[in-house]
Scaffold this motif. Structure first.
Motif, PDB file in Angstrom:
ATOM      1  N   GLU A 124     -31.825 -26.058 -40.955  1.00 27.10           N
ATOM      2  CA  GLU A 124     -30.976 -26.019 -42.147  1.00 27.10           C
ATOM      3  C   GLU A 124     -31.066 -27.319 -42.942  1.00 27.10           C
ATOM      4  OE1 GLU A 124     -29.526 -25.475 -38.971  1.00 27.10           O
ATOM      5  OE2 GLU A 124     -30.039 -23.365 -39.120  1.00 27.10           O
ATOM      6  N   GLY A 125     -31.827 -28.294 -42.430  1.00 24.02           N
ATOM      7  CA  GLY A 125     -31.995 -29.561 -43.134  1.00 24.02           C
ATOM      8  C   GLY A 125     -30.994 -30.632 -42.754  1.00 24.02           C
ATOM      9  N   GLN A 126     -30.160 -30.352 -41.766  1.00 25.76           N
ATOM     10  CA  GLN A 126     -29.207 -31.359 -41.309  1.00 25.76           C
ATOM     11  C   GLN A 126     -29.900 -32.340 -40.366  1.00 25.76           C
ATOM     12  OE1 GLN A 126     -26.330 -28.507 -39.648  1.00 25.76           O
ATOM     13  NE2 GLN A 126     -24.806 -29.537 -40.945  1.00 25.76           N
ATOM     14  N   ILE A 127     -29.421 -33.575 -40.356  1.00 25.29           N
ATOM     15  CA  ILE A 127     -29.915 -34.590 -39.426  1.00 25.29           C
ATOM     16  C   ILE A 127     -28.791 -34.867 -38.433  1.00 25.29           C
ATOM     17  CG2 ILE A 127     -30.784 -36.943 -39.186  1.00 25.29           C
ATOM     18  CD1 ILE A 127     -32.675 -35.192 -40.785  1.00 25.29           C
ATOM     19  N   ILE A 128     -29.064 -34.599 -37.144  1.00 29.22           N
ATOM     20  CA  ILE A 128     -28.034 -34.819 -36.127  1.00 29.22           C
ATOM     21  C   ILE A 128     -28.532 -35.805 -35.081  1.00 29.22           C
ATOM     22  CG2 ILE A 128     -26.901 -32.586 -36.447  1.00 29.22           C
ATOM     23  CD1 ILE A 128     -28.430 -31.593 -33.995  1.00 29.22           C
ATOM     24  N   GLU A 129     -27.613 -36.591 -34.572  1.00 31.59           N
ATOM     25  CA  GLU A 129     -27.971 -37.568 -33.547  1.00 31.59           C
ATOM     26  C   GLU A 129     -28.162 -36.867 -32.207  1.00 31.59           C
ATOM     27  OE1 GLU A 129     -26.044 -41.373 -31.233  1.00 31.59           O
ATOM     28  OE2 GLU A 129     -25.630 -41.169 -33.367  1.00 31.59           O
ATOM     29  N   VAL A 130     -29.264 -37.227 -31.527  1.00 30.57           N
ATOM     30  CA  VAL A 130     -29.554 -36.659 -30.214  1.00 30.57           C
ATOM     31  C   VAL A 130     -29.076 -37.618 -29.133  1.00 30.57           C
ATOM     32  CG1 VAL A 130     -31.396 -35.867 -28.668  1.00 30.57           C
ATOM     33  CG2 VAL A 130     -31.541 -35.408 -31.117  1.00 30.57           C
ATOM     34  N   ARG A 131     -29.484 -38.881 -29.253  1.00 28.04           N
ATOM     35  CA  ARG A 131     -29.060 -39.911 -28.298  1.00 28.04           C
ATOM     36  C   ARG A 131     -29.344 -41.281 -28.873  1.00 28.04           C
ATOM     37  NH1 ARG A 131     -34.029 -37.814 -25.470  1.00 28.04           N
ATOM     38  NH2 ARG A 131     -32.780 -36.118 -24.749  1.00 28.04           N
ATOM     39  N   ARG A 132     -28.777 -42.317 -28.223  1.00 30.04           N
ATOM     40  CA  ARG A 132     -28.996 -43.679 -28.686  1.00 30.04           C
ATOM     41  C   ARG A 132     -29.077 -44.660 -27.523  1.00 30.04           C
ATOM     42  NH1 ARG A 132     -24.700 -45.864 -32.647  1.00 30.04           N
ATOM     43  NH2 ARG A 132     -25.199 -43.912 -33.663  1.00 30.04           N
ATOM     44  N   HIS A 133     -29.694 -45.795 -27.804  1.00 31.24           N
ATOM     45  CA  HIS A 133     -29.799 -46.893 -26.843  1.00 31.24           C
ATOM     46  C   HIS A 133     -29.320 -48.147 -27.564  1.00 31.24           C
ATOM     47  CE1 HIS A 133     -31.510 -49.272 -23.518  1.00 31.24           C
ATOM     48  NE2 HIS A 133     -31.733 -50.156 -24.467  1.00 31.24           N
ATOM     49  N   VAL A 134     -28.292 -48.793 -27.012  1.00 33.03           N
ATOM     50  CA  VAL A 134     -27.742 -50.005 -27.612  1.00 33.03           C
ATOM     51  C   VAL A 134     -28.214 -51.203 -26.804  1.00 33.03           C
ATOM     52  CG1 VAL A 134     -25.625 -51.237 -28.224  1.00 33.03           C
ATOM     53  CG2 VAL A 134     -25.722 -48.743 -28.433  1.00 33.03           C
ATOM     54  N   GLY A 135     -28.729 -52.212 -27.501  1.00 27.91           N
ATOM     55  CA  GLY A 135     -29.220 -53.424 -26.852  1.00 27.91           C
ATOM     56  C   GLY A 135     -30.739 -53.419 -26.788  1.00 27.91           C
ATOM     57  N   GLY A 136     -31.282 -54.509 -26.294  1.00 25.06           N
ATOM     58  CA  GLY A 136     -32.731 -54.637 -26.186  1.00 25.06           C
ATOM     59  C   GLY A 136     -33.328 -53.519 -25.340  1.00 25.06           C
ATOM     60  N   ALA A 137     -34.479 -53.025 -25.769  1.00 26.99           N
ATOM     61  CA  ALA A 137     -35.129 -51.921 -25.061  1.00 26.99           C
ATOM     62  C   ALA A 137     -36.568 -52.282 -24.729  1.00 26.99           C
ATOM     63  CB  ALA A 137     -35.100 -50.651 -25.908  1.00 26.99           C
ATOM     64  N   ASN A 138     -36.949 -52.026 -23.475  1.00 23.93           N
ATOM     65  CA  ASN A 138     -38.348 -52.206 -23.080  1.00 23.93           C
ATOM     66  C   ASN A 138     -39.061 -50.848 -23.208  1.00 23.93           C
ATOM     67  OD1 ASN A 138     -37.548 -50.720 -20.841  1.00 23.93           O
ATOM     68  ND2 ASN A 138     -37.418 -52.496 -19.502  1.00 23.93           N
ATOM     69  N   VAL A 139     -40.340 -50.829 -22.878  1.00 23.53           N
ATOM     70  CA  VAL A 139     -41.135 -49.602 -23.011  1.00 23.53           C
ATOM     71  C   VAL A 139     -40.501 -48.452 -22.219  1.00 23.53           C
ATOM     72  CG1 VAL A 139     -43.371 -48.544 -22.493  1.00 23.53           C
ATOM     73  CG2 VAL A 139     -43.286 -50.819 -23.533  1.00 23.53           C
ATOM     74  N   ALA A 140     -40.082 -48.712 -20.998  1.00 26.95           N
ATOM     75  CA  ALA A 140     -39.496 -47.653 -20.157  1.00 26.95           C
ATOM     76  C   ALA A 140     -38.230 -47.077 -20.784  1.00 26.95           C
ATOM     77  CB  ALA A 140     -39.212 -48.187 -18.755  1.00 26.95           C
ATOM     78  N   ALA A 141     -37.388 -47.933 -21.356  1.00 27.90           N
ATOM     79  CA  ALA A 141     -36.146 -47.466 -21.981  1.00 27.90           C
ATOM     80  C   ALA A 141     -36.452 -46.603 -23.201  1.00 27.90           C
ATOM     81  CB  ALA A 141     -35.276 -48.656 -22.371  1.00 27.90           C
ATOM     82  N   ILE A 142     -37.462 -46.999 -23.975  1.00 29.00           N
ATOM     83  CA  ILE A 142     -37.837 -46.223 -25.160  1.00 29.00           C
ATOM     84  C   ILE A 142     -38.420 -44.876 -24.744  1.00 29.00           C
ATOM     85  CG2 ILE A 142     -39.352 -46.162 -27.182  1.00 29.00           C
ATOM     86  CD1 ILE A 142     -39.095 -49.305 -27.142  1.00 29.00           C
ATOM     87  N   GLU A 143     -39.282 -44.877 -23.738  1.00 30.80           N
ATOM     88  CA  GLU A 143     -39.851 -43.617 -23.253  1.00 30.80           C
ATOM     89  C   GLU A 143     -38.768 -42.698 -22.707  1.00 30.80           C
ATOM     90  OE1 GLU A 143     -42.954 -45.053 -20.653  1.00 30.80           O
ATOM     91  OE2 GLU A 143     -44.408 -45.129 -22.310  1.00 30.80           O
ATOM     92  N   SER A 144     -37.749 -43.263 -22.066  1.00 31.81           N
ATOM     93  CA  SER A 144     -36.641 -42.472 -21.554  1.00 31.81           C
ATOM     94  C   SER A 144     -35.848 -41.849 -22.711  1.00 31.81           C
ATOM     95  CB  SER A 144     -35.725 -43.355 -20.700  1.00 31.81           C
ATOM     96  OG  SER A 144     -34.588 -42.635 -20.294  1.00 31.81           O
ATOM     97  N   LEU A 145     -35.672 -42.624 -23.768  1.00 29.46           N
ATOM     98  CA  LEU A 145     -34.960 -42.125 -24.957  1.00 29.46           C
ATOM     99  C   LEU A 145     -35.699 -40.930 -25.560  1.00 29.46           C
ATOM    100  CD1 LEU A 145     -32.509 -42.953 -26.833  1.00 29.46           C
ATOM    101  CD2 LEU A 145     -34.215 -44.101 -28.244  1.00 29.46           C
TER     102      LEU A 145
END
Length: 93
Positions: free
Chosen positions: A68-89
């Motif tokens: 429908e063209g809406q943008i909804i948040e799926v999840r977020r990570h607050v604070g510094g992120a390494n490769v593993a944290a980004i891949e998990s996101l």
């Protein structure tokens, strides 16, 4: 139709964790259905950060675009992120 996602990095200048997260993002291969955008406090302003619920930097937010063209948040990570944290996101999309 496969879902379309936006990965947003909310950051600011001279922020060590923001720089670390940016460097980690350069090492992550984003799926074909993910677009990356960088939001800078100095450019976008506090109003944009507040509207997105961002209270500290860095914050990574994964959004999904609906049919429908809406943008909804799926999840977020607050604070510094390494490769593993980004891949998990990005997992399960």
């Amino acid at each position: 139709m496969k879902a379309y996602y936006i990965l947003s990095l909310f950051s600011k200048e001279n922020c060590s964790p923001c720089i670390m997260t940016s460097l980690a993002l350069q090492r992550v291969e984003l799926p074909a259905n993910v677009v990356f955008e960088k939001r800078k406090l100095e450019i976008d302003g506090e109003e944009v950060f507040r509207a997105c619920g961002v209270q500290s930097t860095p914050t990574l937010v994964l959004y999904r675009s609906t049919e429908e063209g809406q943008i909804i948040e799926v999840r977020r990570h607050v604070g510094g992120a390494n490769v593993a944290a980004i891949e998990s996101l990005l997992s399960d999309i």
